[in-house]
Design a protein around this motif. Structure first.
Motif, PDB file in Angstrom:
ATOM      1  N   GLN A 205       0.830  -1.204   0.000  1.00 57.05           N
ATOM      2  CA  GLN A 205       0.000   0.000   0.000  1.00 57.05           C
ATOM      3  C   GLN A 205       0.865   1.254   0.000  1.00 57.05           C
ATOM      4  O   GLN A 205       0.575   2.227  -0.712  1.00 57.05           O
ATOM      5  N   LYS A 206       1.929   1.209   0.801  1.00 57.91           N
ATOM      6  CA  LYS A 206       2.839   2.344   0.830  1.00 57.91           C
ATOM      7  C   LYS A 206       3.486   2.556  -0.533  1.00 57.91           C
ATOM      8  O   LYS A 206       3.589   3.695  -1.027  1.00 57.91           O
TER       9      LYS A 206
ATOM     10  N   ASP B 283       2.226   1.527  -3.364  1.00 56.01           N
ATOM     11  CA  ASP B 283       1.184   1.998  -4.284  1.00 56.01           C
ATOM     12  C   ASP B 283       0.916   3.485  -4.088  1.00 56.01           C
ATOM     13  O   ASP B 283       0.731   4.234  -5.069  1.00 56.01           O
ATOM     14  N   GLU B 284       0.874   3.905  -2.805  1.00 54.21           N
ATOM     15  CA  GLU B 284       0.660   5.327  -2.543  1.00 54.21           C
ATOM     16  C   GLU B 284       1.810   6.166  -3.098  1.00 54.21           C
ATOM     17  O   GLU B 284       1.592   7.231  -3.694  1.00 54.21           O
TER      18      GLU B 284
END
Length: 239
Positions: free
Chosen positions: A159-160, A162-163
């Motif tokens: 997620q990090k 992707d962010e």
């Protein structure tokens, strides 16, 4: 009776050997001198006594053997009679029953003991199996927790990432949009500049045409009147 005879013979032999020397040239208490005939007689008596003693010992042995045999036979008959008696048979049956009952009780006790031991072993195995299942469940839960924790960390990291990737893409998008906006602005500015330049050029041209027309008009005022054909030619020229 035989024992008494043996005792008497032993006393005679002891008396003979204790009262003098049996050799033909010896002496008895240092005074009595035996002759050769006396020695032979004494020797014969001694041998006879010894033979009698041996015979008595043999008879005694036979008597003892016979007595022992008869005693054993009597004991055997007595035992057989007692064994065949109702009282002894009842006692034997009672003891057999007691032995059977005792054996049965021992077997029952042994079976009960073995059953208790088997139940205890089964309970121990069940407890061991339950403990192993609990340990396995705990291990599976721990592994599941570790897997979930690892997946959660990976998901957070993903997620990090992707962010970060989204931020990079947004930044690139904004940069592209800004570049496009600047290009568009430049194009619009160029277009506006071209329009302004064109307007200025048109204005200049219009002013130039007006001045030229005014000049031509002023020139026409100075020229003499011409025929109609010349006027049409002049209009074509002006056009």
């Amino acid at each position: 009776m035989f024992h008494q005879r043996l005792i008497i013979i032993d006393c005679i032999i002891s008396s003979i050997f204790s009262h003098g020397d049996l050799s033909p040239f010896g002496s008895c208490h240092g005074n009595l001198q035996f002759t050769y005939e006396s020695f032979l007689m004494l020797n014969e008596i001694t041998l006879t006594v010894i033979a009698i003693r041996r015979q008595l010992e043999a008879d005694l042995n036979l008597l003892e053997e016979e007595t022992t045999r008869r005693l054993e036979e009597s004991i055997r008959k007595n035992v057989e009679e007692k064994l065949n008696s109702e009282e002894v048979q009842s006692e034997i049956e009672r003891r057999i029953k007691e032995g059977q009952k005792k054996l049965f009780d021992n077997v029952v006790a042994q079976l009960h003991k073995e059953k208790e031991a088997a139940l205890a072993e089964e309970r121990r195995k069940e407890a061991q199996a339950r403990k192993e299942r609990e340990e396995l469940d705990m291990m599976l839960k721990e592994n599941s927790r570790r897997v979930e924790e690892s997946q959660r960390r990976e998901a957070l990291e993903q997620q990090k990432k992707d962010e970060e990737r989204f931020c990079e893409l947004e930044l690139i998008k904004r940069q592209k949009e800004e570049v496009a906006w600047r290009k568009k602005l430049e194009v619009e500015e160029d277009h506006a500049n071209q329009k302004n330049l064109l307007a200025i050029l048109c204005t200049v041209l219009m002013k130039s045409d007006c001045m030229r027309i005014e000049y031509e008009v002023s020139s026409l005022k100075l020229l003499p009147l011409a025929p109609t054909s010349n006027v049409s030619s002049y209009k074509k020229l002006v056009k």
